[in-house]
Design a protein around this motif. Structure first.
Motif, PDB file in Angstrom:
ATOM      1  N   HIS A   1       7.496   5.936   0.547  1.00 22.90           N
ATOM      2  CA  HIS A   1       6.747   4.734   1.357  1.00 22.90           C
ATOM      3  C   HIS A   1       8.296   4.309   2.230  1.00 22.90           C
ATOM      4  O   HIS A   1       7.819   3.767   3.280  1.00 22.90           O
ATOM      5  CB  HIS A   1       6.662   3.614   0.249  1.00 22.90           C
ATOM      6  CG  HIS A   1       5.524   3.954  -0.613  1.00 22.90           C
ATOM      7  ND1 HIS A   1       4.265   4.144  -0.304  1.00 22.90           N
ATOM      8  CD2 HIS A   1       5.743   4.216  -1.935  1.00 22.90           C
ATOM      9  CE1 HIS A   1       3.593   4.294  -1.372  1.00 22.90           C
ATOM     10  NE2 HIS A   1       4.236   4.405  -2.408  1.00 22.90           N
TER      11      HIS A   1
ATOM     12  N   TYR B   1       7.639   8.921   5.456  1.00 20.73           N
ATOM     13  CA  TYR B   1       6.732   8.890   6.396  1.00 20.73           C
ATOM     14  C   TYR B   1       6.619   7.708   7.115  1.00 20.73           C
ATOM     15  O   TYR B   1       6.938   6.460   6.797  1.00 20.73           O
ATOM     16  CB  TYR B   1       5.173   9.305   5.732  1.00 20.73           C
ATOM     17  CG  TYR B   1       4.403   8.256   4.845  1.00 20.73           C
ATOM     18  CD1 TYR B   1       3.772   7.009   5.251  1.00 20.73           C
ATOM     19  CD2 TYR B   1       4.606   8.352   3.532  1.00 20.73           C
ATOM     20  CE1 TYR B   1       3.292   6.110   4.639  1.00 20.73           C
ATOM     21  CE2 TYR B   1       4.107   7.278   2.708  1.00 20.73           C
ATOM     22  CZ  TYR B   1       3.484   6.156   3.220  1.00 20.73           C
ATOM     23  OH  TYR B   1       3.129   5.324   2.583  1.00 20.73           O
TER      24      TYR B   1
ATOM     25  N   PRO C   1       3.973   4.818   8.057  1.00 16.56           N
ATOM     26  CA  PRO C   1       2.402   4.724   8.110  1.00 16.56           C
ATOM     27  C   PRO C   1       1.302   4.625   8.983  1.00 16.56           C
ATOM     28  O   PRO C   1       0.374   4.835   8.832  1.00 16.56           O
ATOM     29  CB  PRO C   1       2.363   3.414   6.896  1.00 16.56           C
ATOM     30  CG  PRO C   1       3.790   2.812   7.428  1.00 16.56           C
ATOM     31  CD  PRO C   1       4.675   3.915   7.631  1.00 16.56           C
TER      32      PRO C   1
ATOM     33  N   ASN D   1       3.201  12.566  12.024  1.00 20.94           N
ATOM     34  CA  ASN D   1       4.154  12.577  10.939  1.00 20.94           C
ATOM     35  C   ASN D   1       4.694  14.077  10.670  1.00 20.94           C
ATOM     36  O   ASN D   1       5.755  14.186  10.485  1.00 20.94           O
ATOM     37  CB  ASN D   1       3.640  12.018   9.510  1.00 20.94           C
ATOM     38  CG  ASN D   1       3.649  10.355   9.494  1.00 20.94           C
ATOM     39  OD1 ASN D   1       4.994  10.007   9.092  1.00 20.94           O
ATOM     40  ND2 ASN D   1       2.966   9.755   9.887  1.00 20.94           N
TER      41      ASN D   1
ATOM     42  N   VAL E   1      -1.157   7.948   8.303  1.00 18.31           N
ATOM     43  CA  VAL E   1      -0.985   8.326   6.896  1.00 18.31           C
ATOM     44  C   VAL E   1      -0.963   7.055   5.830  1.00 18.31           C
ATOM     45  O   VAL E   1      -1.416   7.263   4.707  1.00 18.31           O
ATOM     46  CB  VAL E   1       0.520   8.697   6.907  1.00 18.31           C
ATOM     47  CG1 VAL E   1       0.800   9.299   5.571  1.00 18.31           C
ATOM     48  CG2 VAL E   1       0.490  10.064   7.586  1.00 18.31           C
ATOM     49  N   GLY E   2      -0.786   5.973   6.414  1.00 20.82           N
ATOM     50  CA  GLY E   2      -0.976   4.805   5.521  1.00 20.82           C
ATOM     51  C   GLY E   2      -2.063   4.524   4.866  1.00 20.82           C
ATOM     52  O   GLY E   2      -2.243   3.818   3.836  1.00 20.82           O
ATOM     53  N   SER E   3      -3.217   5.146   5.624  1.00 20.49           N
ATOM     54  CA  SER E   3      -4.730   4.954   4.859  1.00 20.49           C
ATOM     55  C   SER E   3      -4.762   5.979   3.906  1.00 20.49           C
ATOM     56  O   SER E   3      -5.977   5.935   3.242  1.00 20.49           O
ATOM     57  CB  SER E   3      -5.499   5.039   6.201  1.00 20.49           C
ATOM     58  OG  SER E   3      -5.688   6.209   6.659  1.00 20.49           O
TER      59      SER E   3
ATOM     60  N   GLN F   1      -0.407  11.304   0.558  1.00 21.91           N
ATOM     61  CA  GLN F   1       0.687  10.859   1.317  1.00 21.91           C
ATOM     62  C   GLN F   1       1.670  11.695   1.364  1.00 21.91           C
ATOM     63  O   GLN F   1       2.415  12.278   2.008  1.00 21.91           O
ATOM     64  CB  GLN F   1       0.912   9.499   1.189  1.00 21.91           C
ATOM     65  CG  GLN F   1       0.158   8.222   1.775  1.00 21.91           C
ATOM     66  CD  GLN F   1       0.377   7.089   1.157  1.00 21.91           C
ATOM     67  OE1 GLN F   1       1.212   6.707   0.304  1.00 21.91           O
ATOM     68  NE2 GLN F   1      -0.172   5.954   1.826  1.00 21.91           N
TER      69      GLN F   1
END
Length: 514
Positions: A356, A360, A362, A369, A411-413, A419
């Protein structure tokens, strides 16, 4: 420094100061706590131990009012815990001091102690009273720290003592200490223990969470072992020798790693030249230099808890932590790994422990990414070819079975498992000769974990040297060798066959029982 009489707290004889009564807690399908019962007697230091995922953090959250149990209750001195909507009432009952300091570094000790509770005259803070009150708070517990000192300048042990005083200022005489020695050197540990014993004699009760069993033997009177969300043992420390605690933590779990004969074959195939060789490498958290080699197609495990030096060693190989001394050789030649960009260019891929914060971005897409580390390779003269970037992201996403609508998805989703797949894909994008993976399956579901392990195995078969740094025995099961680290030292080596209790015992410092 002013001195005040040390405050006391009156409890009924024989009644636990805090009691966890049949507490259950689940997060979705994950059962974190399964009918936990725990009693902590006033004026004693009670150890809570267990491997990662045993339920310690969830239990602490229920004991501090951060999480509401699904079933069961918390009692303080025989009375039900206050509502979670009344945090100040919880502060009068219990406080927690975490391993990472939570002081505001730019503020003074006094300002941290009285944060949100400054003495004011009219609308102005009266600084004379601020320092006087802070001086009295520290003096009440015999803590010799200058209240005018900036928090950022404190030693780790002084910072922890200030946090303990701040915790006690809320009225509680029960303090939970979460891995308090993880960042301390031996002299700091000695001083902290001296202060904790003195505070205990003054009426403070501690719940002490630690991976170091020698500390528990020295400091604690009682110990409780959690495993898979259940209490599997509770006893006076004198009745629980270290090897018995390890056995309770591990249970019947045993893992045999892969056949080490493959290591010898890949070494012979590559002429005996290691993919990576550390020649007397020293970093700040290591007590002594490390020399080791990893062959192409070999998987080396480095087992160690936070503070063991294992994570700092991994970070030094990709330019995140400076080398104090020594050198790194890749394919038999000295390599410059002083920055992440240089480490990638030299042929090293890296998966950090905390995806987190470090793994990456997000808001960016999967494609962005994955391509981050190899943009110069995806075009010419500073221009990136969109089709090359898209092809790279698509191929790696398919290889790692990333569940997404398209590689344009942020990527945050994604779910946690997906992830982590993207983070590994980014490390693989440069086609490295060495992969360094820190706790690579942390917080992912079983299916994602299997996918990640399969991808790592394919990289190994391609001839990539893999280093897995972890304190989770399950993540080390596919290693050809495992090196155990504790408090900045390499303490034990294991071949291709071992039992979980042996690895855990070495990380905990119970070598004589291995």
């Amino acid at each position: 420094m002013m001195h005040m009489e040390i405050p006391t707290q009156h409890e009924q004889p024989g009644r636990p100061l805090i009691e966890v009564d049949d507490v259950w807690k689940a997060f979705g399908a994950t059962k974190a706590l399964n009918g936990v019962n725990l009693q902590v007697q006033a004026g004693r230091t009670h150890a809570l131990v267990g491997r990662n995922g045993a339920g310690k953090s969830t239990l602490v959250s229920t004991m501090t009012g951060l999480v509401v149990p699904d079933k069961g209750q918390i009692l303080f001195d025989g009375e039900p815990a206050p509502s979670v909507r009344t945090p100040k009432k919880w502060q009068e009952k219990v406080a927690c001091v975490y391993q990472h300091r939570r002081l505001v570094p730019q503020l003074s000790v006094a300002e941290n102690l009285l944060l949100n509770n400054f003495p004011v005259h009219g609308s102005r803070i009266t600084w004379k009273d601020v320092y006087s009150q802070a001086d009295a708070m520290l003096g009440a517990w015999g803590i010799d720290v200058d209240p005018r000192k900036e928090a950022s300048s404190l030693s780790v042990e002084d910072a922890q003592l200030v946090e303990i005083v701040r915790a006690l200022s809320g009225g509680s005489r029960f303090v939970i200490l979460d891995e308090p020695t993880a960042q301390l050197v031996s002299s700091g540990i000695r001083r902290l223990f001296k202060e904790l014993l003195r505070l205990q004699e003054a009426g403070v009760t501690f719940l002490y969470i630690s991976h170091h069993l020698d500390e528990i033997e020295e400091l604690c009177q009682d110990v409780t072992v959690l495993r898979n969300g259940r209490v599997v043992a509770t006893a006076p420390v004198e009745d629980m020798p270290q090897d018995k605690i390890v056995a309770a933590m591990v249970g019947d779990a045993q893992y045999a790693s892969v056949d080490r004969r493959r290591e010898n074959s890949v070494l012979a195939h590559h002429g005996g030249v290691p993919a990576i060789h550390l020649d007397k490498v020293k970093v700040e958290e290591l007590e002594e230099p490390v020399t080791l080699s990893v062959a192409p197609g070999e998987v080396l495990g480095i087992a160690g808890h936070a503070g063991s030096g294992s994570r700092h060693l991994a970070a030094s190989l990709v330019g995140l932590v400076p080398l104090v001394s020594g050198r790194v050789l890749l394919g038999g030649k000295p390599a410059n790994v002083s920055t992440p960009a240089r480490a990638i260019a030299a042929g090293i891929g890296y998966v950090p422990e905390d995806r987190h914060r470090e793994g990456y971005v997000p808001m960016l897409s999967i494609e962005d990414n994955i391509a981050t580390s190899v943009l110069p390779r995806l075009g010419r003269w500073g221009f990136v070819k969109p089709q090359e970037r898209r092809r790279l992201a698509s191929n790696l996403s398919q290889e790692l079975d990333v569940a997404c609508s398209s590689t344009d998805q942020a990527v945050g989703s994604l779910s946690g498992g997906n992830q982590q797949k993207v983070v590994l894909a980014r490390a693989m994008a440069s086609r490295p000769e060495v992969l360094i993976l820190v706790h690579p399956t942390a917080g992912v579901d079983v299916a994602s974990k299997d996918t990640l392990f399969d991808a790592i195995e394919r990289e190994r078969q391609r001839g990539v040297a893999v280093i897995i740094v972890s304190d989770e025995v399950d993540e080390l099961r596919g290693c050809d060798r495992v090196l155990a680290f504790m408090r900045g030292r390499h303490v034990k080596s294991f071949g291709s066959t071992w039992e979980a209790r042996e690895i855990v015992a070495a990380m905990e410092g119970v070598e004589e029982h291995v």
